[in-house]
Design a protein around this motif. Sequence first.
Motif, PDB file in Angstrom:
ATOM      1  N   UNK A   1      13.546   7.988 -38.341  1.00 50.35           N
ATOM      2  CA  UNK A   1      14.502   9.084 -38.477  1.00 50.35           C
ATOM      3  C   UNK A   1      14.840   9.715 -37.137  1.00 50.35           C
ATOM      4  N   UNK A   2      13.878   9.727 -36.209  1.00 49.56           N
ATOM      5  CA  UNK A   2      14.155  10.345 -34.912  1.00 49.56           C
ATOM      6  C   UNK A   2      15.245   9.579 -34.167  1.00 49.56           C
ATOM      7  N   UNK A   3      15.189   8.259 -34.220  1.00 50.92           N
ATOM      8  CA  UNK A   3      16.232   7.454 -33.562  1.00 50.92           C
ATOM      9  C   UNK A   3      17.595   7.716 -34.200  1.00 50.92           C
ATOM     10  N   UNK A   4      17.611   7.908 -35.516  1.00 49.94           N
ATOM     11  CA  UNK A   4      18.878   8.159 -36.199  1.00 49.94           C
ATOM     12  C   UNK A   4      19.433   9.542 -35.862  1.00 49.94           C
ATOM     13  N   UNK A   5      18.542  10.543 -35.747  1.00 46.41           N
ATOM     14  CA  UNK A   5      19.006  11.885 -35.373  1.00 46.41           C
ATOM     15  C   UNK A   5      19.598  11.857 -33.968  1.00 46.41           C
ATOM     16  N   UNK A   6      18.930  11.166 -33.059  1.00 50.15           N
ATOM     17  CA  UNK A   6      19.453  11.068 -31.695  1.00 50.15           C
ATOM     18  C   UNK A   6      20.815  10.372 -31.680  1.00 50.15           C
ATOM     19  N   UNK A   7      20.929   9.316 -32.468  1.00 49.78           N
ATOM     20  CA  UNK A   7      22.201   8.595 -32.516  1.00 49.78           C
ATOM     21  C   UNK A   7      23.287   9.447 -33.157  1.00 49.78           C
ATOM     22  N   UNK A   8      22.905  10.255 -34.149  1.00 47.42           N
ATOM     23  CA  UNK A   8      23.891  11.098 -34.838  1.00 47.42           C
ATOM     24  C   UNK A   8      24.564  12.068 -33.877  1.00 47.42           C
ATOM     25  N   UNK A   9      23.832  12.515 -32.857  1.00 47.92           N
ATOM     26  CA  UNK A   9      24.403  13.458 -31.896  1.00 47.92           C
ATOM     27  C   UNK A   9      25.525  12.829 -31.085  1.00 47.92           C
ATOM     28  N   UNK A  10      25.559  11.496 -31.033  1.00 44.81           N
ATOM     29  CA  UNK A  10      26.618  10.792 -30.288  1.00 44.81           C
ATOM     30  C   UNK A  10      27.807  10.442 -31.185  1.00 44.81           C
ATOM     31  N   UNK A  11      27.737  10.861 -32.441  1.00 39.77           N
ATOM     32  CA  UNK A  11      28.767  10.460 -33.412  1.00 39.77           C
ATOM     33  C   UNK A  11      29.755  11.586 -33.724  1.00 39.77           C
ATOM     34  N   UNK A  12      29.767  12.593 -32.866  1.00 38.37           N
ATOM     35  CA  UNK A  12      30.665  13.742 -33.003  1.00 38.37           C
ATOM     36  C   UNK A  12      30.598  14.372 -34.417  1.00 38.37           C
ATOM     37  N   UNK A  13      29.377  14.775 -34.836  1.00 33.61           N
ATOM     38  CA  UNK A  13      29.269  15.393 -36.153  1.00 33.61           C
ATOM     39  C   UNK A  13      29.615  16.880 -36.110  1.00 33.61           C
ATOM     40  N   UNK A  14      30.209  17.383 -37.193  1.00 37.08           N
ATOM     41  CA  UNK A  14      30.325  18.828 -37.384  1.00 37.08           C
ATOM     42  C   UNK A  14      29.058  19.356 -38.050  1.00 37.08           C
ATOM     43  N   UNK A  15      28.502  18.552 -38.940  1.00 40.32           N
ATOM     44  CA  UNK A  15      27.255  18.917 -39.607  1.00 40.32           C
ATOM     45  C   UNK A  15      26.315  17.706 -39.622  1.00 40.32           C
ATOM     46  N   UNK A  16      25.042  18.000 -39.524  1.00 40.08           N
ATOM     47  CA  UNK A  16      24.018  16.968 -39.700  1.00 40.08           C
ATOM     48  C   UNK A  16      23.167  17.366 -40.899  1.00 40.08           C
ATOM     49  N   UNK A  17      23.079  16.483 -41.861  1.00 39.77           N
ATOM     50  CA  UNK A  17      22.283  16.738 -43.062  1.00 39.77           C
ATOM     51  C   UNK A  17      21.156  15.722 -43.093  1.00 39.77           C
ATOM     52  N   UNK A  18      19.921  16.206 -43.009  1.00 40.71           N
ATOM     53  CA  UNK A  18      18.747  15.328 -42.999  1.00 40.71           C
ATOM     54  C   UNK A  18      18.042  15.461 -44.345  1.00 40.71           C
ATOM     55  N   UNK A  19      17.865  14.337 -45.038  1.00 39.21           N
ATOM     56  CA  UNK A  19      17.265  14.378 -46.366  1.00 39.21           C
ATOM     57  C   UNK A  19      15.914  15.061 -46.378  1.00 39.21           C
ATOM     58  N   UNK A  20      15.061  14.741 -45.411  1.00 38.31           N
ATOM     59  CA  UNK A  20      13.758  15.398 -45.288  1.00 38.31           C
ATOM     60  C   UNK A  20      13.241  15.204 -43.880  1.00 38.31           C
ATOM     61  N   UNK A  21      12.737  16.279 -43.280  1.00 37.64           N
ATOM     62  CA  UNK A  21      12.149  16.190 -41.950  1.00 37.64           C
ATOM     63  C   UNK A  21      10.647  16.007 -42.124  1.00 37.64           C
ATOM     64  N   UNK A  22      10.094  14.959 -41.483  1.00 34.37           N
ATOM     65  CA  UNK A  22       8.696  14.581 -41.707  1.00 34.37           C
ATOM     66  C   UNK A  22       7.875  14.417 -40.437  1.00 34.37           C
ATOM     67  N   UNK A  23       8.535  14.219 -39.312  1.00 31.34           N
ATOM     68  CA  UNK A  23       7.772  13.903 -38.110  1.00 31.34           C
ATOM     69  C   UNK A  23       8.459  14.373 -36.847  1.00 31.34           C
ATOM     70  N   UNK A  24       8.386  13.535 -35.820  1.00 31.51           N
ATOM     71  CA  UNK A  24       8.875  13.913 -34.493  1.00 31.51           C
ATOM     72  C   UNK A  24      10.376  14.174 -34.461  1.00 31.51           C
ATOM     73  N   UNK A  25      11.110  13.724 -35.485  1.00 34.41           N
ATOM     74  CA  UNK A  25      12.553  13.985 -35.516  1.00 34.41           C
ATOM     75  C   UNK A  25      12.858  15.478 -35.609  1.00 34.41           C
ATOM     76  N   UNK A  26      11.835  16.290 -35.952  1.00 34.80           N
ATOM     77  CA  UNK A  26      12.027  17.740 -36.028  1.00 34.80           C
ATOM     78  C   UNK A  26      12.504  18.298 -34.690  1.00 34.80           C
ATOM     79  N   UNK A  27      12.005  17.744 -33.588  1.00 33.79           N
ATOM     80  CA  UNK A  27      12.407  18.218 -32.262  1.00 33.79           C
ATOM     81  C   UNK A  27      13.900  18.015 -32.052  1.00 33.79           C
ATOM     82  N   UNK A  28      14.382  16.820 -32.320  1.00 34.23           N
ATOM     83  CA  UNK A  28      15.799  16.522 -32.112  1.00 34.23           C
ATOM     84  C   UNK A  28      16.669  17.307 -33.075  1.00 34.23           C
ATOM     85  N   UNK A  29      16.157  17.508 -34.307  1.00 36.89           N
ATOM     86  CA  UNK A  29      16.906  18.302 -35.283  1.00 36.89           C
ATOM     87  C   UNK A  29      17.077  19.738 -34.789  1.00 36.89           C
TER      88      UNK A  29
END
Length: 448
Positions: A284-312
């Motif tokens: 999930x962390x790799x996906x959150x990082x990639x999402x930031x390059x996809x010009x999102x207005x909103x990011x919706x994460x189904x569940x935060x469980x690990x290190x992806x919390x930092x990027x979120x």
Amino acid sequence: MSFREKLTAVRSVPSGPAENQGPSEAYKQLKGRIHLKLLEQSDLAILETLRPEQLRQEIATMVERLLDDEQAAVNDLERRTLIRDIQHEMLGFGPIELLMADPTVSDILVNRFDSIYVERHGRLELSNVTFTDEKHLLRIIDKIVSLVGRRIDESSPMVDARLPDGSRVNAVIPPIALDGPMMSIRRFAHIPLKMEDLVDDLKTLTPEMAMILEGLAKAKVNILISGGTGAGKTTLLNILSGYIPASERIVTIEDAAELQLQQPHVVRMESRPTNIEGKGEINARALVRNALRMRPDRIVIGEVRGAEAVDMLQAMNTGHEGSLTTIHANTPRDALSRLENMIGMANLNLPHKAARQQIASAITVIIQQLRLIDGKRKVTSIQEITGMEGEIITMQEIFAYRQTGIDSQGNIIGHFHATGIRPKFSSRLESFGILLADSMFDPTKHYL
């Protein structure tokens, strides 16, 4: 799995759960003979070209003919049941096929081949459905995971997969499972619940609470939904995401896709576990990082469980307002502690105060949801993060649910109430044209 393997997954199994009594031995034997003859006499190459409905009808016709050839002494009900059961074995998931089709069943829990529980209306009950033996259950598990290109065996005895309809499947087999193969299926709602259902039918929250949550989603406020397993976090996340304007670009990130967003501009991503060689994982962390390059207005994460919390949190702090996610925690304060622990998983060596500052500046509202002992789900607390005092994150509760007792039927007695505090985020809602009347926060009003 080949077409023949799919059709021959099982040959002698009990009938579906519509019957009050288990199938007789004579019924099992008859079914086994008919199923075997059907496979021997069928031209699988031709059957494979048929559409599902045509194939279902062709199976019914062949079973009818084989029953006539055997001159089996069966009545019309037994005949229809036999046809249905063989269709389920050849085209579906065998004994649990009817459970999968039952809209009142939200979870199917296979503890053993002869012990299957279901959840209906928030309560677990033992079903009258069984598999023939462990081999039968194992074949059905293999059939299910093969549909999504996964495998399960002694070298990889656990699997987490998603069915074509969106239902989540977790299966564990020996040597990890001590009592034989186990499986749990979390059903996917084909008709998503709406806020009106939570307010009017399920009494999960009050109209005032619903109005504020709708306003928070529209006003691009960062929201964290906290709760235990089966508390309804994903359901509420789905509903809140429905209030995101259609003009915004939404990127969703999930471990197993469950969100059902209706907006036209939605980009969905799903994490991937390791393959049989232990490679290929995309977390999930790799996906959150990639999402930031996809010009999102909103990011919706189904569940935060690990290190992806930092990027979120960094995304929430750098312009991606209105992000939504869920977390497993028993209280809002526990949710903050878990987030802080997840930041530690990223090995950034941040001081505790710095980590808490990140959390306090990123998240505005925590919604606590709970499944009560009577099976009902309630939003038990809506809390606003107001900042920091020293090294402590400060919060104020806006709405709460208080349990006052249990009636003679085991149902929880309680009420919702406002705490009397007008939240700081009300000014942000006003800037989006959402006005909150002072009467909404009257602490003397109680709602059942």
